[in-house]
Design an enzyme around this catalytic site. Structure first.
Site, PDB file in Angstrom:
ATOM      1  NE  ARG A 182      -3.500   0.148   2.740  1.00  0.00           N
ATOM      2  CZ  ARG A 182      -4.092   0.397   3.913  1.00  0.00           C
ATOM      3  NH1 ARG A 182      -4.073  -0.520   4.880  1.00  0.00           N
ATOM      4  NH2 ARG A 182      -4.709   1.551   4.119  1.00  0.00           N
ATOM      5  CB  CYS A 241      -1.710   4.093   9.880  1.00  0.00           C
ATOM      6  SG  CYS A 241      -3.078   4.723  10.895  1.00  0.00           S
TER       7      CYS A 241
END
Length: 285
Positions: A182, A241
């Site tokens: 990611r 995050c």
């Protein structure tokens, strides 16, 4: 509160067992699961939790004026939520989860940001408590309402403007807790509408690498992992995050390693990845 783990951020199951009935100890179930895990944290809490624990719902105790997920609520709303849960000033809070620190670290951080003076995390969480055959109870817990006086530390929370400035000037390091694919932009984001990639100039340390069986790895190991990820311990750090939850795990790991000038980007990629005015780096931007 005497603790035996990681510079007093954690307490052991043995300690909690011995202090279950202490009048000033308040136990908080902070379990949080990502939608992709298809688990219901509240339902699992009702099926079995540590005796006396109240459930802290990260999605409910949040800012509902924004579309961003589980952002910190305003101080007045947080104080009201704490009062309803029976979590007040002068109490010693013990936070645990069933999600390998995903919820526990976030609630630990949240309580501290709003001024709680004594907050610990249960090492190993509910899985260790269960494995040791310790008692559980079912159903909701209702504590007597308690007054929580908020002392909000705004300096502990970064917004998009501060993160952009850090990205552009290097005034702080940005450390991303998401999975490597990611971060690189080679895997799609689980939330629809978000670009793939990362904040330019940021570093990557997937949160699972610093966790072992529901607690942060030992100080020296945590420090080595952080250094390998490129963290310079002489410079400030902003953790980020997907939505501000596992960023708290990296913040906890940094503090375990002895670093204190660390703040958390609450909006994280849920905000950055959605805003077209913010730059993105990665293979698929």
């Amino acid at each position: 509160m005497t603790a035996t783990h990681q510079e007093s951020f954690f307490v052991s199951t043995a300690w909690l067992s011995e202090n279950l009935d202490a009048p000033d100890v308040a136990i908080i179930d902070a379990t949080f699961f990502l939608p992709s895990e298809k688990r219901d944290a509240k339902a699992e809490y009702l099926e079995g939790h540590i005796p006396g624990a109240v459930f802290f719902d990260i999605d409910a105790i949040a800012d509902h004026s924004t579309d961003l997920p589980h952002m910190l609520p305003n101080p007045a709303d947080f104080a009201s939520a704490m009062e309803r849960l029976g979590l007040g000033d002068g109490m010693r809070f013990v936070v645990y989860d069933s999600s390998n620190l995903q919820g526990g670290a976030r609630v630990w951080w949240t309580l501290r940001v709003f001024g709680a003076g004594d907050v610990k995390i249960l090492a190993g969480g509910l899985p260790r408590w269960r494995a040791e055959g310790r008692p559980l109870e079912q159903g909701p817990v209702r504590r007597v309402p308690a007054r929580f006086i908020v002392n909000f530390d705004s300096s502990a929370v970064a917004d998009a403007g501060q993160v952009r400035a850090a990205s552009e000037t290097g005034s702080a390091q940005i450390l991303d807790a998401r999975a490597a694919a990611r971060f690189r932009g080679t895997a799609a984001e689980p939330r629809p509408g978000l670009r793939s990639g990362h904040i330019p100039g940021s570093l990557n340390l997937p949160w699972g690498e610093v966790v072992a069986a529901g607690e942060i790895k030992p100080k020296d190991e945590a420090k080595l992992l952080l250094a390998r990820a490129g963290v310079d311990f002489t410079r400030p750090v902003i953790t980020t995050c997907g939505s501000g939850v596992t960023a708290a795990i990296l913040l906890l790991a940094l503090e375990t390693a002895g670093k204190r000038d660390v703040v958390l980007y609450d909006g994280s990629w849920a905000e950055w990845g959605a805003r077209r005015d913010l730059p993105v780096a990665g293979n698929e931007c």
